[in-house]
Motif scaffolding. Structure first.
Motif, mmCIF file in Angstrom:
data_model
loop_
_atom_site.group_PDB
_atom_site.id
_atom_site.type_symbol
_atom_site.label_atom_id
_atom_site.label_comp_id
_atom_site.label_asym_id
_atom_site.label_seq_id
_atom_site.Cartn_x
_atom_site.Cartn_y
_atom_site.Cartn_z
ATOM 1 N N LEU A 4 0.866 -1.159 0.000
ATOM 2 C CA LEU A 4 0.000 0.000 0.000
ATOM 3 C C LEU A 4 0.912 1.221 0.000
ATOM 4 C CD1 LEU A 4 -2.978 0.911 0.082
ATOM 5 C CD2 LEU A 4 -2.729 1.112 2.574
ATOM 6 N N LEU A 5 1.034 1.841 -1.160
ATOM 7 C CA LEU A 5 1.990 2.929 -1.351
ATOM 8 C C LEU A 5 1.253 4.251 -1.282
ATOM 9 C CD1 LEU A 5 4.008 1.307 -4.273
ATOM 10 C CD2 LEU A 5 4.357 1.065 -1.802
ATOM 11 N N THR A 6 1.489 5.005 -0.221
ATOM 12 C CA THR A 6 0.760 6.240 0.025
ATOM 13 C C THR A 6 1.646 7.453 -0.149
ATOM 14 O OG1 THR A 6 1.192 6.614 2.395
ATOM 15 C CG2 THR A 6 -0.431 4.910 1.826
ATOM 16 N N SER A 7 1.002 8.582 -0.344
ATOM 17 C CA SER A 7 1.695 9.861 -0.372
ATOM 18 C C SER A 7 1.836 10.417 1.032
ATOM 19 C CB SER A 7 0.923 10.843 -1.257
ATOM 20 O OG SER A 7 1.526 12.109 -1.271
ATOM 21 N N SER A 8 0.789 10.219 1.847
ATOM 22 C CA SER A 8 0.772 10.835 3.179
ATOM 23 C C SER A 8 0.089 9.952 4.214
ATOM 24 C CB SER A 8 0.075 12.200 3.106
ATOM 25 O OG SER A 8 0.285 12.938 4.288
ATOM 26 N N GLY A 9 0.386 8.681 4.199
ATOM 27 C CA GLY A 9 -0.125 7.788 5.218
ATOM 28 C C GLY A 9 -1.577 7.390 5.015
ATOM 29 N N GLY A 128 3.991 2.124 2.602
ATOM 30 C CA GLY A 128 4.963 3.185 2.391
ATOM 31 C C GLY A 128 4.330 4.557 2.515
ATOM 32 N N VAL A 129 5.125 5.504 2.993
ATOM 33 C CA VAL A 129 4.723 6.910 3.027
ATOM 34 C C VAL A 129 5.764 7.716 2.261
ATOM 35 C CG1 VAL A 129 4.318 8.931 4.481
ATOM 36 C CG2 VAL A 129 3.544 6.693 5.247
ATOM 37 N N SER A 130 5.363 8.368 1.182
ATOM 38 C CA SER A 130 6.244 9.251 0.408
ATOM 39 C C SER A 130 7.523 8.512 0.005
ATOM 40 C CB SER A 130 6.536 10.518 1.212
ATOM 41 O OG SER A 130 7.124 11.511 0.406
ATOM 42 N N ALA A 131 8.674 8.842 0.594
ATOM 43 C CA ALA A 131 9.923 8.159 0.249
ATOM 44 C C ALA A 131 9.819 6.658 0.451
ATOM 45 C CB ALA A 131 11.083 8.710 1.077
ATOM 46 N N GLY A 132 9.068 6.246 1.482
ATOM 47 C CA GLY A 132 8.861 4.820 1.732
ATOM 48 C C GLY A 132 8.092 4.137 0.630
ATOM 49 N N SER A 133 7.339 4.918 -0.157
ATOM 50 C CA SER A 133 6.646 4.386 -1.324
ATOM 51 C C SER A 133 7.531 4.437 -2.564
ATOM 52 C CB SER A 133 5.361 5.186 -1.583
ATOM 53 O OG SER A 133 4.444 5.049 -0.525
ATOM 54 N N ILE A 202 0.332 11.053 -7.515
ATOM 55 C CA ILE A 202 -0.748 10.913 -6.537
ATOM 56 C C ILE A 202 -0.680 12.024 -5.500
ATOM 57 C CG2 ILE A 202 -0.858 8.414 -6.856
ATOM 58 C CD1 ILE A 202 0.547 8.083 -4.142
ATOM 59 N N ASP A 203 -1.847 12.499 -5.074
ATOM 60 C CA ASP A 203 -1.864 13.517 -4.029
ATOM 61 C C ASP A 203 -1.950 12.835 -2.659
ATOM 62 O OD1 ASP A 203 -4.509 12.740 -3.652
ATOM 63 O OD2 ASP A 203 -5.367 14.705 -4.166
ATOM 64 N N ASP A 204 -2.076 13.658 -1.604
ATOM 65 C CA ASP A 204 -2.014 13.123 -0.245
ATOM 66 C C ASP A 204 -3.267 12.369 0.172
ATOM 67 O OD1 ASP A 204 0.493 14.177 -0.110
ATOM 68 O OD2 ASP A 204 0.020 15.785 1.302
ATOM 69 N N GLU A 205 -4.282 12.320 -0.679
ATOM 70 C CA GLU A 205 -5.493 11.555 -0.396
ATOM 71 C C GLU A 205 -5.596 10.314 -1.283
ATOM 72 O OE1 GLU A 205 -7.562 12.247 2.091
ATOM 73 O OE2 GLU A 205 -6.286 13.955 2.635
ATOM 74 N N THR A 206 -4.463 9.907 -1.842
ATOM 75 C CA THR A 206 -4.432 8.799 -2.797
ATOM 76 C C THR A 206 -3.361 7.785 -2.409
ATOM 77 O OG1 THR A 206 -5.181 10.269 -4.566
ATOM 78 C CG2 THR A 206 -4.137 8.222 -5.248
ATOM 79 N N ALA A 207 -3.611 6.521 -2.723
ATOM 80 C CA ALA A 207 -2.627 5.461 -2.509
ATOM 81 C C ALA A 207 -2.691 4.479 -3.665
ATOM 82 C CB ALA A 207 -2.893 4.746 -1.188
ATOM 83 N N ILE A 208 -1.635 3.699 -3.813
ATOM 84 C CA ILE A 208 -1.571 2.633 -4.811
ATOM 85 C C ILE A 208 -1.538 1.297 -4.064
ATOM 86 C CG2 ILE A 208 -0.327 1.660 -6.760
ATOM 87 C CD1 ILE A 208 -1.329 4.465 -7.307
ATOM 88 N N LYS A 209 -2.495 0.450 -4.371
ATOM 89 C CA LYS A 209 -2.604 -0.872 -3.749
ATOM 90 C C LYS A 209 -2.107 -1.920 -4.739
ATOM 91 C CE LYS A 209 -6.404 -3.841 -2.051
ATOM 92 N NZ LYS A 209 -7.884 -3.866 -1.872
ATOM 93 N N VAL A 210 -1.202 -2.777 -4.304
ATOM 94 C CA VAL A 210 -0.609 -3.777 -5.196
ATOM 95 C C VAL A 210 -0.715 -5.160 -4.556
ATOM 96 C CG1 VAL A 210 1.409 -4.454 -6.544
ATOM 97 C CG2 VAL A 210 1.041 -2.036 -5.997
#
Length: 228
Positions: A4-9, A128-133, A202-210
């Motif tokens: 779960l790759l997020t911009s802001s958690g 992941g959050v930001s760099a963690g993604s 992606i903005d801070d209200e978006t994530a990528i699920k893989v």
């Protein structure tokens, strides 16, 4: 591994629901390890780590009500016997990888052995959050910024624009965030034009699920896919 790759958690209910779906059980029944390593190169990094662990950061992650929560410090792992930390990682339901410096995080993921271990964690959820993604993608969109924090003479400068490549797309977080001028859609499109794999802005209200290579966008905000 599920990602779960997020911009802001875990910033909204849709992303929270995606996390629970990946875990296969409630957060309150799940164990997690928090990886703060990426934030240390920045001034005040130690304080920002404390804020994240105690739930005082802007990006919700540690404060979600986990059954148990530990800290996995990557810079320590090369000096610890693998039998004393690898089982702990394998037993965790989720790895929570904080934001910060992609280049530094990528370096210590490799040096610690975590990068080699990740593909075998088939039941774990990587959050992941930001760099963690960004770090699990093939390319580092923050390379130019990260190079400002590399100590003189460090070999981290080699291959600064590349990351781990555990997925077949790249990611540019914080789309159109007012305090980050480089995250404008036009700037991201310009960067993506030179990348040979798809790029998700992606903005801070978006994530990528893989899951098993299948990609799904989870969003209550804005995002855009740039194909190569």
């Amino acid at each position: 591994m599920k990602l779960l790759l997020t911009s802001s958690g875990i910033s909204n209910p849709s992303i929270s629901d995606a996390l629970v779906d990946l875990l296969g059980k409630p957060i309150a029944e799940s164990s997690a390890l928090f990886v703060p390593t990426a934030i240390y190169p920045f001034p005040g990094g130690a304080g920002m780590t404390w804020q994240a662990i105690t739930g005082r950061a802007q990006s919700p992650l540690c404060e979600l009500g986990w059954k148990s929560l530990g800290v996995l410090e990557l810079t320590a792992l090369p000096t610890i016997r693998e039998e004393n930390w690898v089982p702990m990682v394998r037993d965790a339901d989720a790895l929570l990888v904080w934001g910060g410096d992609v280049l530094y995080l990528c370096h210590w993921m490799r040096q610690s052995g975590l990068a080699d271990l990740l593909p075998s964690l088939s039941e774990s959820v990587y959050v992941g959050v930001s760099a963690g993604s960004i770090v699990v993608t093939p390319y580092n969109c923050d390379a130019e910024f990260d190079l400002e924090y590399v100590p003189a003479g460090s070999d981290m400068v080699l291959g600064a624009d590349r990351a781990l490549g555990l997925v077949d797309f790249t990611l540019y977080p914080h789309l159109d965030r007012p305090d980050m001028p480089d995250t404008s859609l036009a700037n991201i499109e310009s960067w993506a034009s030179g990348i040979p794999v798809p790029t998700y802005a992606i903005d801070d209200e978006t994530a990528i699920k893989v899951i098993d290579g299948t990609v799904e966008v989870v969003s209550e905000g804005n995002w855009k896919l740039f194909n190569p």
